[in-house]
Design a protein around this motif. Structure first.
Motif, PDB file in Angstrom:
ATOM      1  N   ALA A  24      61.191  30.208  36.814  1.00 25.24           N
ATOM      2  CA  ALA A  24      62.206  29.149  36.839  1.00 25.24           C
ATOM      3  C   ALA A  24      63.018  29.127  35.556  1.00 25.24           C
ATOM      4  CB  ALA A  24      61.533  27.794  37.065  1.00 25.24           C
ATOM      5  N   ALA A  25      62.335  29.245  34.409  1.00 26.83           N
ATOM      6  CA  ALA A  25      63.042  29.210  33.128  1.00 26.83           C
ATOM      7  C   ALA A  25      63.916  30.446  32.941  1.00 26.83           C
ATOM      8  CB  ALA A  25      62.048  29.098  31.980  1.00 26.83           C
ATOM      9  N   ALA A  26      63.549  31.537  33.587  1.00 20.40           N
ATOM     10  CA  ALA A  26      64.330  32.769  33.480  1.00 20.40           C
ATOM     11  C   ALA A  26      65.538  32.776  34.395  1.00 20.40           C
ATOM     12  CB  ALA A  26      63.448  33.970  33.794  1.00 20.40           C
ATOM     13  N   VAL A  27      65.478  32.015  35.510  1.00 20.19           N
ATOM     14  CA  VAL A  27      66.508  32.184  36.528  1.00 20.19           C
ATOM     15  C   VAL A  27      67.316  30.933  36.826  1.00 20.19           C
ATOM     16  CG1 VAL A  27      65.167  31.560  38.612  1.00 20.19           C
ATOM     17  CG2 VAL A  27      66.906  33.369  38.735  1.00 20.19           C
ATOM     18  N   LEU A  28      66.850  29.754  36.479  1.00 18.79           N
ATOM     19  CA  LEU A  28      67.485  28.555  37.007  1.00 18.79           C
ATOM     20  C   LEU A  28      68.937  28.415  36.541  1.00 18.79           C
ATOM     21  CD1 LEU A  28      66.886  26.304  38.934  1.00 18.79           C
ATOM     22  CD2 LEU A  28      66.006  24.931  37.047  1.00 18.79           C
ATOM     23  N   LEU A  29      69.178  28.399  35.242  1.00 24.07           N
ATOM     24  CA  LEU A  29      70.547  28.219  34.767  1.00 24.07           C
ATOM     25  C   LEU A  29      71.414  29.423  35.123  1.00 24.07           C
ATOM     26  CD1 LEU A  29      71.747  26.546  31.543  1.00 24.07           C
ATOM     27  CD2 LEU A  29      72.741  28.735  32.196  1.00 24.07           C
ATOM     28  N   LYS A  30      70.899  30.617  34.876  1.00 19.82           N
ATOM     29  CA  LYS A  30      71.682  31.814  35.184  1.00 19.82           C
ATOM     30  C   LYS A  30      71.885  31.948  36.690  1.00 19.82           C
ATOM     31  CE  LYS A  30      69.578  34.113  31.176  1.00 19.82           C
ATOM     32  NZ  LYS A  30      68.646  32.980  30.865  1.00 19.82           N
ATOM     33  N   GLY A  31      70.844  31.642  37.458  1.00 18.86           N
ATOM     34  CA  GLY A  31      70.943  31.749  38.905  1.00 18.86           C
ATOM     35  C   GLY A  31      71.907  30.743  39.497  1.00 18.86           C
ATOM     36  N   MET A  32      71.868  29.495  39.024  1.00 21.54           N
ATOM     37  CA  MET A  32      72.814  28.502  39.526  1.00 21.54           C
ATOM     38  C   MET A  32      74.231  28.843  39.098  1.00 21.54           C
ATOM     39  SD  MET A  32      70.878  24.786  39.519  1.00 21.54           S
ATOM     40  CE  MET A  32      70.737  24.654  37.736  1.00 21.54           C
ATOM     41  N   THR A  33      74.383  29.473  37.921  1.00 22.18           N
ATOM     42  CA  THR A  33      75.705  29.936  37.513  1.00 22.18           C
ATOM     43  C   THR A  33      76.215  30.983  38.498  1.00 22.18           C
ATOM     44  OG1 THR A  33      75.268  29.489  35.174  1.00 22.18           O
ATOM     45  CG2 THR A  33      77.014  31.068  35.678  1.00 22.18           C
TER      46      THR A  33
ATOM     47  N   VAL B 105      82.103  43.104  37.818  1.00 14.94           N
ATOM     48  CA  VAL B 105      81.231  42.256  37.012  1.00 14.94           C
ATOM     49  C   VAL B 105      81.104  42.879  35.631  1.00 14.94           C
ATOM     50  CG1 VAL B 105      78.920  41.266  36.748  1.00 14.94           C
ATOM     51  CG2 VAL B 105      79.925  41.510  39.039  1.00 14.94           C
ATOM     52  N   HIS B 106      81.617  42.182  34.614  1.00 15.44           N
ATOM     53  CA  HIS B 106      81.422  42.631  33.236  1.00 15.44           C
ATOM     54  C   HIS B 106      79.999  42.266  32.792  1.00 15.44           C
ATOM     55  CE1 HIS B 106      85.487  43.886  32.313  1.00 15.44           C
ATOM     56  NE2 HIS B 106      85.965  42.771  32.826  1.00 15.44           N
ATOM     57  N   ALA B 107      79.477  43.008  31.811  1.00 21.68           N
ATOM     58  CA  ALA B 107      78.117  42.788  31.314  1.00 21.68           C
ATOM     59  C   ALA B 107      77.141  42.739  32.492  1.00 21.68           C
ATOM     60  CB  ALA B 107      78.033  41.515  30.489  1.00 21.68           C
ATOM     61  N   ALA B 108      77.238  43.773  33.336  1.00 22.57           N
ATOM     62  CA  ALA B 108      76.523  43.768  34.612  1.00 22.57           C
ATOM     63  C   ALA B 108      75.012  43.840  34.475  1.00 22.57           C
ATOM     64  CB  ALA B 108      77.015  44.921  35.481  1.00 22.57           C
ATOM     65  N   ALA B 109      74.510  44.178  33.286  1.00 22.03           N
ATOM     66  CA  ALA B 109      73.059  44.228  33.084  1.00 22.03           C
ATOM     67  C   ALA B 109      72.548  43.018  32.317  1.00 22.03           C
ATOM     68  CB  ALA B 109      72.671  45.506  32.341  1.00 22.03           C
ATOM     69  N   GLY B 110      73.417  42.072  32.016  1.00 23.88           N
ATOM     70  CA  GLY B 110      73.018  40.887  31.265  1.00 23.88           C
ATOM     71  C   GLY B 110      72.315  39.862  32.125  1.00 23.88           C
ATOM     72  N   GLY B 111      72.008  38.721  31.534  1.00 19.30           N
ATOM     73  CA  GLY B 111      71.252  37.696  32.240  1.00 19.30           C
ATOM     74  C   GLY B 111      71.941  37.198  33.491  1.00 19.30           C
ATOM     75  N   VAL B 112      73.183  36.726  33.362  1.00 19.13           N
ATOM     76  CA  VAL B 112      73.939  36.277  34.533  1.00 19.13           C
ATOM     77  C   VAL B 112      74.459  37.478  35.303  1.00 19.13           C
ATOM     78  CG1 VAL B 112      75.956  34.982  35.330  1.00 19.13           C
ATOM     79  CG2 VAL B 112      74.567  34.073  33.469  1.00 19.13           C
ATOM     80  N   GLY B 113      74.930  38.490  34.576  1.00 25.10           N
ATOM     81  CA  GLY B 113      75.526  39.647  35.235  1.00 25.10           C
ATOM     82  C   GLY B 113      74.606  40.329  36.223  1.00 25.10           C
ATOM     83  N   SER B 114      73.335  40.502  35.854  1.00 22.28           N
ATOM     84  CA  SER B 114      72.409  41.180  36.755  1.00 22.28           C
ATOM     85  C   SER B 114      72.170  40.379  38.035  1.00 22.28           C
ATOM     86  CB  SER B 114      71.082  41.464  36.048  1.00 22.28           C
ATOM     87  OG  SER B 114      70.422  40.261  35.695  1.00 22.28           O
ATOM     88  N   ILE B 115      72.185  39.061  37.908  1.00 20.86           N
ATOM     89  CA  ILE B 115      72.021  38.224  39.108  1.00 20.86           C
ATOM     90  C   ILE B 115      73.282  38.261  39.959  1.00 20.86           C
ATOM     91  CG2 ILE B 115      71.585  35.875  39.940  1.00 20.86           C
ATOM     92  CD1 ILE B 115      69.940  35.402  37.408  1.00 20.86           C
ATOM     93  N   LEU B 116      74.455  38.219  39.323  1.00 21.59           N
ATOM     94  CA  LEU B 116      75.712  38.342  40.066  1.00 21.59           C
ATOM     95  C   LEU B 116      75.751  39.643  40.855  1.00 21.59           C
ATOM     96  CD1 LEU B 116      78.352  37.086  37.460  1.00 21.59           C
ATOM     97  CD2 LEU B 116      77.957  36.108  39.732  1.00 21.59           C
ATOM     98  N   VAL B 117      75.349  40.736  40.219  1.00 20.14           N
ATOM     99  CA  VAL B 117      75.369  42.037  40.881  1.00 20.14           C
ATOM    100  C   VAL B 117      74.456  42.022  42.106  1.00 20.14           C
ATOM    101  CG1 VAL B 117      74.666  44.460  40.665  1.00 20.14           C
ATOM    102  CG2 VAL B 117      76.005  43.375  38.845  1.00 20.14           C
ATOM    103  N   GLN B 118      73.228  41.555  41.936  1.00 18.71           N
ATOM    104  CA  GLN B 118      72.280  41.555  43.043  1.00 18.71           C
ATOM    105  C   GLN B 118      72.746  40.676  44.195  1.00 18.71           C
ATOM    106  OE1 GLN B 118      67.938  41.368  41.823  1.00 18.71           O
ATOM    107  NE2 GLN B 118      68.873  40.974  39.840  1.00 18.71           N
ATOM    108  N   TRP B 119      73.220  39.481  43.860  1.00 17.30           N
ATOM    109  CA  TRP B 119      73.608  38.523  44.892  1.00 17.30           C
ATOM    110  C   TRP B 119      74.870  38.991  45.611  1.00 17.30           C
ATOM    111  CZ3 TRP B 119      72.187  32.824  43.627  1.00 17.30           C
ATOM    112  CH2 TRP B 119      72.103  32.078  44.802  1.00 17.30           C
TER     113      TRP B 119
END
Length: 322
Positions: A115-124, A143-157
């Motif tokens: 939850a602490a790893a994904v909640l803020l980045k995931g909701m973003t 997606v810029h910074a595609a391997a970053g915290g938010v970027g990796s989730i954006l890519v997957q989703w």
């Protein structure tokens, strides 16, 4: 309790480990005994002074743990329940007081670390992809910074939604991660012209949406990568804030749209917060989004964690463990 506080803004060296009293929850508040704290780029904006804050301040806006106590009038949670939250300040500590309407109950199959790893980045990622600039199957996105915290989730989703995802990254190792996450094409921005490569990939058309968490350094590239009537979503300032925008530049780029949203306008109500968090947990549960914890550090090593984050030495999420 141990906490990490700043008394002045500046570089990572201003982060100080201090002893503070355990806070007492007031009316409508809960006291969370924290098991994991999420590190986010916005923490560096507060620390540096890019986003003004009142000092002294315990940094951090994301965490998860167990409800230790509740204040008067609380009906949403009971002591012993597991919760996560994203927003406000005070996370870099062993305990944190949170308004009951700004926390969410954790499902049994979601750990505090997840939850602490994904909640803020995931909701973003959720609000960007589903509500700010909705992405549909078959559309091309960058997606810029595609391997970053938010970027990796954006890519997957985005990949799970059926989009053709183009990722921009800074190293071969990060390129491999971005490809594993679902990028159909990966661009090494240090050695390749991102906009030119995007045009080549898309047959000259450009992408419908650019998700840009980098800011100043990538703004012109992002504009140049868009197709006609495309959408540039700049949601972060890793390289500094975007300078003032000439409205005519949007016309010249193809009558494109430009927005600079923040998550907290998309989870403004408790109902929006619950719905966004539920979507994130379901994406994780279904396997569409895999939570990658790149590093775990003791809370007292927050300074080193900030240095690594700002040096682009991290991938995925970094957790601070109280």
């Amino acid at each position: 309790m141990k906490a990490v506080q700043i008394q002045r803004t500046g570089g990572p060296e201003v982060l100080q480990v201090v002893d503070l009293p355990v806070p007492t929850p007031g009316p409508g508040e809960i006291l969370v005994r924290q098991e994991a704290v999420g590190l986010n780029y916005i923490d560096t904006y507060h620390r540096s002074g890019l986003y003004p804050v009142q000092l002294p301040l315990v940094l951090g806006g994301e965490g998860a743990g167990v409800v230790e106590a509740v204040g008067p009038g609380v009906t949403r949670f009971r002591p012993g329940e597991r919760v996560g939250y994203a927003g406000g300040f005070g996370s870099y500590a062993e305990y944190r007081v949170v308004a009951e309407g700004r926390a969410v109950r954790l499902p049994d199959d979601v750990s505090a670390k997840t939850a602490a790893a994904v909640l803020l980045k995931g909701m973003t990622a959720e609000f960007l992809l589903r509500r700010c600039a909705p992405v549909a199957a078959g559309e091309a996105v960058l997606v810029h910074a595609a391997a970053g915290g938010v970027g990796s989730i954006l890519v997957q989703w985005a990949h799970a939604l059926g989009a053709t995802v183009i990722g921009s990254v800074g190293s071969s190792a990060k390129a491999a991660q971005a490809q594993a996450d679902g990028c159909a094409h990966v661009i090494l921005h240090k050695v390749q012209d991102v906009a030119a490569r995007v045009r080549e990939i898309t047959g000259g058309e450009g992408v419908r949406v650019v998700f840009d968490g980098v800011g100043k350094a990538t703004f012109e590239t992002s504009l140049a990568s868009l197709g006609r009537r495309g959408v540039l979503v700049t949601y972060g300032n890793a390289s500094g804030p975007v300078p003032p925008v000439d409205a005519l530049a949007l016309m010249r780029a193809g009558s494109v749209y430009f927005t600079r949203p923040t998550l907290f306008d998309y989870i403004a109500t408790t109902e929006e917060l619950d719905a966004s968090a539920a979507a994130v947990f379901e994406a994780v549960r279904s396997g569409a989004v895999k939570v990658r914890v790149g590093a775990e550090r003791p809370l007292v090593e927050a300074e080193a964690a900030h240095r690594a984050l700002e040096a682009s030495e991290t991938s995925g999420s970094t957790l601070l463990i109280p």
